[in-house]
Design a protein around this motif. Structure first.
Motif, PDB file in Angstrom:
ATOM      1  N   ASP A  47       1.150  -0.817  -0.123  1.00 65.93           N
ATOM      2  CA  ASP A  47      -0.116   0.243  -0.108  1.00 65.93           C
ATOM      3  C   ASP A  47       1.113   1.073   0.316  1.00 65.93           C
ATOM      4  N   PRO A  48       0.312   2.408  -0.355  1.00 64.05           N
ATOM      5  CA  PRO A  48       1.115   3.403   0.201  1.00 64.05           C
ATOM      6  C   PRO A  48       2.311   3.848   0.750  1.00 64.05           C
ATOM      7  N   ASN A  49       1.830   3.309   2.155  1.00 60.55           N
ATOM      8  CA  ASN A  49       2.742   3.424   3.151  1.00 60.55           C
ATOM      9  C   ASN A  49       3.588   2.676   3.414  1.00 60.55           C
ATOM     10  N   GLY A  50       3.802   1.988   2.425  1.00 62.30           N
ATOM     11  CA  GLY A  50       5.233   0.707   1.849  1.00 62.30           C
ATOM     12  C   GLY A  50       5.028  -0.577   3.229  1.00 62.30           C
ATOM     13  N   TRP A  51       3.819  -0.969   3.335  1.00 62.39           N
ATOM     14  CA  TRP A  51       3.242  -2.189   4.136  1.00 62.39           C
ATOM     15  C   TRP A  51       2.937  -3.149   3.234  1.00 62.39           C
ATOM     16  N   THR A  52       3.239  -4.963   3.310  1.00 61.79           N
ATOM     17  CA  THR A  52       3.128  -5.567   2.550  1.00 61.79           C
ATOM     18  C   THR A  52       2.323  -6.652   4.162  1.00 61.79           C
ATOM     19  N   LYS A  53       1.140  -6.309   3.315  1.00 64.38           N
ATOM     20  CA  LYS A  53       0.410  -7.640   4.772  1.00 64.38           C
ATOM     21  C   LYS A  53       0.032  -8.219   4.632  1.00 64.38           C
ATOM     22  N   ASN A  54      -0.403  -9.252   5.019  1.00 60.53           N
ATOM     23  CA  ASN A  54      -1.935 -10.680   4.238  1.00 60.53           C
ATOM     24  C   ASN A  54      -3.118  -9.494   4.444  1.00 60.53           C
ATOM     25  N   TRP A  55      -3.775  -9.011   3.855  1.00 61.34           N
ATOM     26  CA  TRP A  55      -4.395  -8.606   3.725  1.00 61.34           C
ATOM     27  C   TRP A  55      -6.179  -8.657   4.139  1.00 61.34           C
ATOM     28  N   ASP A  56      -5.851 -10.348   3.991  1.00 59.42           N
ATOM     29  CA  ASP A  56      -7.019 -10.800   4.364  1.00 59.42           C
ATOM     30  C   ASP A  56      -7.181 -10.916   5.781  1.00 59.42           C
ATOM     31  N   GLN A  57      -6.148 -11.185   6.796  1.00 62.73           N
ATOM     32  CA  GLN A  57      -5.740 -10.434   7.756  1.00 62.73           C
ATOM     33  C   GLN A  57      -6.181  -9.204   8.534  1.00 62.73           C
ATOM     34  N   VAL A  58      -5.364  -8.531   7.737  1.00 64.10           N
ATOM     35  CA  VAL A  58      -6.537  -7.099   7.637  1.00 64.10           C
ATOM     36  C   VAL A  58      -8.098  -6.890   7.708  1.00 64.10           C
ATOM     37  N   ARG A  59      -8.408  -7.748   6.641  1.00 65.72           N
ATOM     38  CA  ARG A  59      -9.936  -7.058   6.661  1.00 65.72           C
ATOM     39  C   ARG A  59     -10.569  -7.869   7.814  1.00 65.72           C
ATOM     40  N   TYR A  60     -10.381  -8.984   8.095  1.00 67.19           N
ATOM     41  CA  TYR A  60     -11.107 -10.079   9.650  1.00 67.19           C
ATOM     42  C   TYR A  60     -10.416  -8.705  10.749  1.00 67.19           C
ATOM     43  N   GLY A  61      -9.327  -8.453  10.385  1.00 65.38           N
ATOM     44  CA  GLY A  61      -9.276  -7.410  11.543  1.00 65.38           C
ATOM     45  C   GLY A  61     -10.204  -5.901  11.987  1.00 65.38           C
ATOM     46  N   ASP A  62     -10.259  -5.130  10.531  1.00 67.81           N
ATOM     47  CA  ASP A  62     -11.181  -3.915  10.479  1.00 67.81           C
ATOM     48  C   ASP A  62     -12.461  -4.594  11.409  1.00 67.81           C
ATOM     49  N   ALA A  63     -13.182  -5.099  10.783  1.00 65.58           N
ATOM     50  CA  ALA A  63     -14.394  -6.063  10.145  1.00 65.58           C
ATOM     51  C   ALA A  63     -14.567  -6.566  11.758  1.00 65.58           C
ATOM     52  N   ARG A  64     -14.112  -6.819  12.554  1.00 62.24           N
ATOM     53  CA  ARG A  64     -13.985  -7.597  14.283  1.00 62.24           C
ATOM     54  C   ARG A  64     -13.833  -6.339  14.781  1.00 62.24           C
ATOM     55  N   ARG A  65     -12.419  -5.227  14.873  1.00 63.26           N
ATOM     56  CA  ARG A  65     -12.724  -4.101  15.678  1.00 63.26           C
ATOM     57  C   ARG A  65     -13.568  -3.545  15.190  1.00 63.26           C
ATOM     58  N   THR A  66     -14.275  -3.391  14.423  1.00 60.79           N
ATOM     59  CA  THR A  66     -15.259  -2.766  13.620  1.00 60.79           C
ATOM     60  C   THR A  66     -16.486  -2.877  15.049  1.00 60.79           C
ATOM     61  N   ALA A  67     -17.137  -4.376  14.585  1.00 61.17           N
ATOM     62  CA  ALA A  67     -18.058  -4.847  14.836  1.00 61.17           C
ATOM     63  C   ALA A  67     -17.965  -4.847  16.787  1.00 61.17           C
ATOM     64  N   GLU A  68     -16.226  -5.472  17.103  1.00 62.82           N
ATOM     65  CA  GLU A  68     -16.840  -4.959  18.765  1.00 62.82           C
ATOM     66  C   GLU A  68     -17.345  -4.089  19.162  1.00 62.82           C
ATOM     67  N   GLU A  69     -16.411  -3.195  18.551  1.00 60.65           N
ATOM     68  CA  GLU A  69     -16.846  -1.789  18.816  1.00 60.65           C
ATOM     69  C   GLU A  69     -18.533  -1.249  19.126  1.00 60.65           C
ATOM     70  N   LEU A  70     -18.958  -1.775  18.271  1.00 56.52           N
ATOM     71  CA  LEU A  70     -20.228  -0.957  18.100  1.00 56.52           C
ATOM     72  C   LEU A  70     -21.355  -1.727  18.530  1.00 56.52           C
ATOM     73  N   THR A  71     -21.124  -3.390  18.752  1.00 61.29           N
ATOM     74  CA  THR A  71     -22.015  -4.765  19.781  1.00 61.29           C
ATOM     75  C   THR A  71     -20.830  -4.290  20.754  1.00 61.29           C
ATOM     76  N   LEU A  72     -20.268  -3.788  21.245  1.00 64.39           N
ATOM     77  CA  LEU A  72     -20.023  -4.360  23.188  1.00 64.39           C
ATOM     78  C   LEU A  72     -19.431  -3.236  23.588  1.00 64.39           C
ATOM     79  N   HIS A  73     -18.761  -2.299  23.253  1.00 72.25           N
ATOM     80  CA  HIS A  73     -18.128  -1.368  23.666  1.00 72.25           C
ATOM     81  C   HIS A  73     -19.122  -0.239  23.582  1.00 72.25           C
ATOM     82  N   ASN A  74     -19.866   0.347  22.634  1.00 74.30           N
ATOM     83  CA  ASN A  74     -19.930   2.068  22.537  1.00 74.30           C
ATOM     84  C   ASN A  74     -21.286   1.582  23.129  1.00 74.30           C
TER      85      ASN A  74
END
Length: 368
Positions: A227-254
């Motif tokens: 990506d433009p940051n120069g990060w080369t990641k396992n983007w499948d795991q990024v999708r998992y992490g972003d979805a997980r954090r979003t879901a937990e924020e709104l269903t558990l924390h907020n």
């Protein structure tokens, strides 16, 4: 100034125990808060929720315009957005009879690699076109968003707006005050400034039942890409992490959203169900399920949700999803093909490089 990297690893093993504890804690708190109070009458409402990536700024007519706006050529070239295509997208939404629709790629805030793009050139024509069909725009306060760590204004991640049938729903309460809504910013995700998700509490006018709609657009890169940051990641795991954090924020924390019915809709950029490496699995781990998987009836299932500007429309995976709590009745799931023609120019036949999809849901809420 360099971005602060998010230090925790959001993998399944790291979060399952924490999730269980948070669920128990929130349940106990809700019981305590509700003791001795009249919290309203439980009732169910039927809502038709759609997801539509409209490719507003990503499917421009010419190579020159694409390079000026998004810094590269467009994979799919369609008609000008403000000169008819936004109105055609609005007609798609109205023809599907949607109660609520989460849209993506409605412009973007300028970045160093996309200096010529903006939001208003894409939001305003769609909002005006949908208003003619009786739809209202739910607020998404991109202009006032600030980085959660450093405080500077949002410079990317815009372009997701939720619209609703104003005769049935409202983003205002019974007294005309705006219901809670916000941006959830994941600055360490990808791109230069990360990803954002927008959420809105809506109210059904007839019953007073409130529910949450979350508009999402996850990372599109495939594994091995940089990506433009120069990060080369396992983007499948990024999708998992972003979805997980979003879901937990709104269903558990907020506290504003966690006790309400919640629907997550958007372009998740993957049809995978891989353990620890997909949005489907991330939502499953938080107690949600893909409406497509549990629908009593599916229509248009032969088509891929991303058509890629190809004629005839391709078959294949669904990368656009609608997630609901497990046990939520889903009467049907429908994909509306952009065209059924087997030949012709994409610019003459398509409004977007995605097909609209929706689900008829029965949400259990509380009247006020």
């Amino acid at each position: 100034m360099p971005e602060k990297r998010f230090s925790r690893r959001w993998t399944k093993a790291a979060v399952l125990a924490a999730t269980a504890l948070l669920v128990l804690a929130n349940a106990s708190a809700a019981m305590a808060a509700g003791a001795g109070k009249d919290n309203g009458r439980a009732r169910s409402i039927d809502v038709r929720v759609g997801s539509y990536n409209v490719c507003g700024h990503g499917c421009l007519p010419t190579k020159e315009e694409c390079e000026r706006v998004i810094g590269r050529d467009c994979a799919t070239k369609l008609k000008p957005w403000a000169d008819g295509r936004a109105a055609a997208v609005a007609e798609d939404i109205d023809a599907a009879g949607l109660g609520v629709v989460a849209t993506q790629e409605i412009g973007n805030n300028p970045t160093p690699t996309q200096a010529g793009v903006d939001v208003e050139s894409y939001r305003a024509p769609l909002t005006a076109a949908l208003a003619k069909h009786g739809y209202a725009e739910a607020p998404a306060d991109y202009a006032n968003a600030r980085h959660p760590w450093y405080g500077y204004p949002l410079k990317s991640g815009a372009g997701r707006f939720t619209y609703y049938d104003a005769s049935r729903y409202s983003h205002l309460d019974e007294h005309g005050r705006a219901l809670p809504h916000d941006l959830f910013w994941l600055p360490d995700s990808t791109e230069i400034y990360g990803k954002t998700m927008t959420w809105n509490i809506l109210r059904e006018r007839a019953s007073g039942v409130r529910f949450v709609v979350v508009d999402m657009h996850l990372e599109y890169r495939k594994n091995g890409a940089t990506d433009p940051n120069g990060w080369t990641k396992n983007w499948d795991q990024v999708r998992y992490g972003d979805a997980r954090r979003t879901a937990e924020e709104l269903t558990l924390h907020n506290p504003q959203t966690r006790d309400l019915p919640i629907v997550f809709a958007g372009d998740m950029n993957s049809g995978s169900t891989a353990d620890g490496a997909s949005a489907v699995d991330a939502f499953s781990d938080v107690g949600f399920v893909d409406a497509h998987a549990v629908a009593a009836r599916r229509v248009g299932d032969e088509y891929a949700s991303f058509n890629g500007g190809k004629i005839p429309l391709p078959a294949g995976e669904k990368i656009d999803h609608i997630f609901v709590r497990k046990g939520t009745p889903v009467r049907d799931w429908v994909l509306v093909p952009q065209t059924t023609e087997t030949s012709g120019a994409p610019a003459d036949l398509l409004r977007s490089d995605h097909n609209l999809s929706y689900a008829n849901l029965r949400l259990k809420g509380t009247s006020r």
